[in-house]
Design an enzyme around this catalytic site. Sequence first.
Site, PDB file in Angstrom:
ATOM      1  N   PHE A  50     121.009  66.680 -15.139  1.00  0.00           N
ATOM      2  CA  PHE A  50     120.335  65.411 -15.124  1.00  0.00           C
ATOM      3  C   PHE A  50     121.241  64.590 -14.523  1.00  0.00           C
ATOM      4  O   PHE A  50     122.519  64.544 -15.120  1.00  0.00           O
ATOM      5  CB  PHE A  50     120.026  65.130 -16.304  1.00  0.00           C
ATOM      6  CG  PHE A  50     119.141  63.879 -16.383  1.00  0.00           C
ATOM      7  CD1 PHE A  50     117.680  64.229 -16.253  1.00  0.00           C
ATOM      8  CD2 PHE A  50     119.651  62.580 -16.629  1.00  0.00           C
ATOM      9  CE1 PHE A  50     116.779  62.736 -16.070  1.00  0.00           C
ATOM     10  CE2 PHE A  50     118.731  61.513 -16.279  1.00  0.00           C
ATOM     11  CZ  PHE A  50     117.219  61.835 -16.228  1.00  0.00           C
ATOM     12  N   ASP A  59     123.800  68.627 -24.059  1.00  0.00           N
ATOM     13  CA  ASP A  59     122.891  67.416 -23.844  1.00  0.00           C
ATOM     14  C   ASP A  59     121.252  68.211 -24.375  1.00  0.00           C
ATOM     15  O   ASP A  59     121.207  69.339 -23.757  1.00  0.00           O
ATOM     16  CB  ASP A  59     122.722  67.120 -22.500  1.00  0.00           C
ATOM     17  CG  ASP A  59     121.750  65.838 -22.284  1.00  0.00           C
ATOM     18  OD1 ASP A  59     120.839  65.827 -22.876  1.00  0.00           O
ATOM     19  OD2 ASP A  59     121.962  65.097 -21.191  1.00  0.00           O
ATOM     20  N   TYR A  99     113.002  59.624 -27.278  1.00  0.00           N
ATOM     21  CA  TYR A  99     111.801  59.296 -26.702  1.00  0.00           C
ATOM     22  C   TYR A  99     110.880  60.337 -25.975  1.00  0.00           C
ATOM     23  O   TYR A  99     109.825  60.149 -25.619  1.00  0.00           O
ATOM     24  CB  TYR A  99     111.884  58.147 -25.671  1.00  0.00           C
ATOM     25  CG  TYR A  99     113.035  58.248 -24.557  1.00  0.00           C
ATOM     26  CD1 TYR A  99     112.804  59.093 -23.427  1.00  0.00           C
ATOM     27  CD2 TYR A  99     114.259  57.696 -25.012  1.00  0.00           C
ATOM     28  CE1 TYR A  99     113.757  59.226 -22.717  1.00  0.00           C
ATOM     29  CE2 TYR A  99     115.392  58.095 -23.906  1.00  0.00           C
ATOM     30  CZ  TYR A  99     115.191  58.694 -22.762  1.00  0.00           C
ATOM     31  OH  TYR A  99     116.024  58.988 -22.001  1.00  0.00           O
ATOM     32  N   LYS A 100     111.626  61.612 -26.066  1.00  0.00           N
ATOM     33  CA  LYS A 100     110.799  62.612 -25.283  1.00  0.00           C
ATOM     34  C   LYS A 100     109.918  63.215 -26.621  1.00  0.00           C
ATOM     35  O   LYS A 100     109.066  62.848 -26.902  1.00  0.00           O
ATOM     36  CB  LYS A 100     111.821  63.342 -24.439  1.00  0.00           C
ATOM     37  CG  LYS A 100     112.244  62.687 -23.212  1.00  0.00           C
ATOM     38  CD  LYS A 100     113.490  63.527 -22.500  1.00  0.00           C
ATOM     39  CE  LYS A 100     113.785  62.647 -21.390  1.00  0.00           C
ATOM     40  NZ  LYS A 100     115.061  63.097 -20.697  1.00  0.00           N
ATOM     41  N   ARG A 140     105.972  68.623 -12.557  1.00  0.00           N
ATOM     42  CA  ARG A 140     106.176  69.135 -13.921  1.00  0.00           C
ATOM     43  C   ARG A 140     105.189  68.984 -14.809  1.00  0.00           C
ATOM     44  O   ARG A 140     104.815  67.671 -14.901  1.00  0.00           O
ATOM     45  CB  ARG A 140     107.543  68.416 -14.103  1.00  0.00           C
ATOM     46  CG  ARG A 140     108.352  69.216 -15.296  1.00  0.00           C
ATOM     47  CD  ARG A 140     109.699  68.431 -15.704  1.00  0.00           C
ATOM     48  NE  ARG A 140     109.335  66.985 -16.218  1.00  0.00           N
ATOM     49  CZ  ARG A 140     110.427  66.257 -16.434  1.00  0.00           C
ATOM     50  NH1 ARG A 140     111.588  66.624 -16.753  1.00  0.00           N
ATOM     51  NH2 ARG A 140     110.172  65.080 -16.969  1.00  0.00           N
TER      52      ARG A 140
HETATM   53  C1  PLP Z   1     116.021  62.070 -20.176  1.00  0.00           C
HETATM   54  C2  PLP Z   1     117.432  62.464 -19.897  1.00  0.00           C
HETATM   55  C3  PLP Z   1     118.646  61.403 -20.085  1.00  0.00           C
HETATM   56  C4  PLP Z   1     118.346  60.124 -20.462  1.00  0.00           C
HETATM   57  O1  PLP Z   1     119.527  59.634 -20.566  1.00  0.00           O
HETATM   58  P1  PLP Z   1     119.391  58.061 -21.178  1.00  0.00           P
HETATM   59  O2  PLP Z   1     120.772  57.652 -21.239  1.00  0.00           O
HETATM   60  O3  PLP Z   1     118.757  58.304 -22.659  1.00  0.00           O
HETATM   61  O4  PLP Z   1     118.495  57.459 -20.349  1.00  0.00           O
HETATM   62  C5  PLP Z   1     119.926  62.236 -20.197  1.00  0.00           C
HETATM   63  N1  PLP Z   1     119.993  63.640 -19.907  1.00  0.00           N
HETATM   64  C6  PLP Z   1     118.981  64.429 -19.675  1.00  0.00           C
HETATM   65  C7  PLP Z   1     119.193  65.927 -19.688  1.00  0.00           C
HETATM   66  C8  PLP Z   1     117.833  64.077 -19.650  1.00  0.00           C
HETATM   67  O5  PLP Z   1     116.544  64.765 -19.639  1.00  0.00           O
END
Ligand code: PLP
Length: 446
Positions: A142, A220, A245-246, A405
């Site tokens: 990500f 992560d 939030y997911k 997705r």
């Molecule tokens: C959604 C997501 C994030 C989001 O990071 P934030 O700092 O909470 O906005 C980070 N890493 C991954 C792998 C994600 O899917």
Amino acid sequence: MPVNHKVVNELLTLAKKYNQEDVLLPVKDEFLIPENMIYVDGNSLGPLSKKAKDRAIEVVEQQWGSSLIASWNTHDWINLPQTVGNKIAPLLGASEGSVICCDSISVNLFKLLSAALLIQGSSQNSDNKTARHLILSQDDNFPTDLYVVQGLQDLMSSASSQGCELMSVKSDHIEKSIVQYGDQIAVLMLTHVNFRNGDIHDMKRLTTLAHGKGILVLWDLAHSAGVLPLALDECEVDFAVGCTYKYLNGGPGSPGFAYVAKRHLPALRQPLSGWMGHKQPFAFDHDYQKADGIEQLLCGTPSIISMSVLDAALDIFANINTLQIRAKSIDLNTFFQSCMDTLMASYEHQTEEKQDDESLVLACKKDASERGSQISYAHPSAYAICQALIDQGVIADFRAPDILRIGFSPLFLTFTDMVKAAQILANIMFTKAYLAPEFNVKNRVT
Ligand SMILES: *Cc1c(COP(=O)(O)O)cnc(C)c1O
């Protein structure tokens, strides 16, 4: 294009049978999903639950509204980051006191990667100054994960610092890189479930391999927490981050979490040394002295409204275990895929012409048990297809450059939803409804 009613009815009958066998079906009533909407986007933003909604009203009206500042004590706002952290911990296979709720993944990555680099820097021998300066990650991690390392790299580029450098490789080169560059790598930073294709890393195997080379490991868990069984303590993971939030349904922008293995807590130093991470924040001392426990990860004042809503949303997980969730996730995922295959084949049968260049191409592992709680299809018009789906009440998401997705949140989706979503998607593909101009205008958030 006429819908083949017989085929659809057969699938609906199967779905009904699966719903009856589903032990998690009653949990659906905890959620407030708009009528006539099939929400296959809980992997981006989990939906509102009754508990979360009630708490939002309570925390605003009663706590903030009536008790005002006294709430820090009377409603225990001050301990909320630990309380919520301890509610998340069992979902991660982490012990009490090893998880804290605070900030975002991005900010927590900065804190923990810095802390890991400090550990590695202080353990290296002096004539080998820059031995461990690499942070090994994956090309298609990500972006925020990679961006945070790039920021650290800039920050640490001064002569007085040992420095750090991002090394990102292809997924299938990770093990090779650990073996080849092991003595130069400070941290292995990986996302457990890939956000685009749902590939799952073997956490235990990679953590053990990295440890064998003296590398610290950070995971992560954005697409794992709340939907996959995890065993951070058992895998001897050093650090982990995740968002809420997911799949944890904490609400838009709800605070993230950070995990630190207890063995690291005594000597840990993180650079965002704000007052909330101080041993005695209300002593207002001149000098920073970190707290002993996981609260040393805190920086500034937590967002109490958001964290309270999350706290309530997490209560839904109280009597559910992650093995049940994972089992249903695989079943939904597999069933959706088979509905798509059946419906596409039935359409093709009617048209007698195969439209290969215009079909959806599976862009993930074929077997649902080998991917996270999602299915990904590649298509040049993936964005427009997603918009056409949304227009018909199927909320999915698009991930650049060409991925559609579909996420399966087992707590509120039914097998009937899978048939309906597949029917709508198959119909869009065969009528080419996605070619309509209104579906081809890009929004800022996709
Ligand atoms: C959604 C997501 C994030 C989001 O990071 P934030 O700092 O909470 O906005 C980070 N890493 C991954 C792998 C994600 O899917």
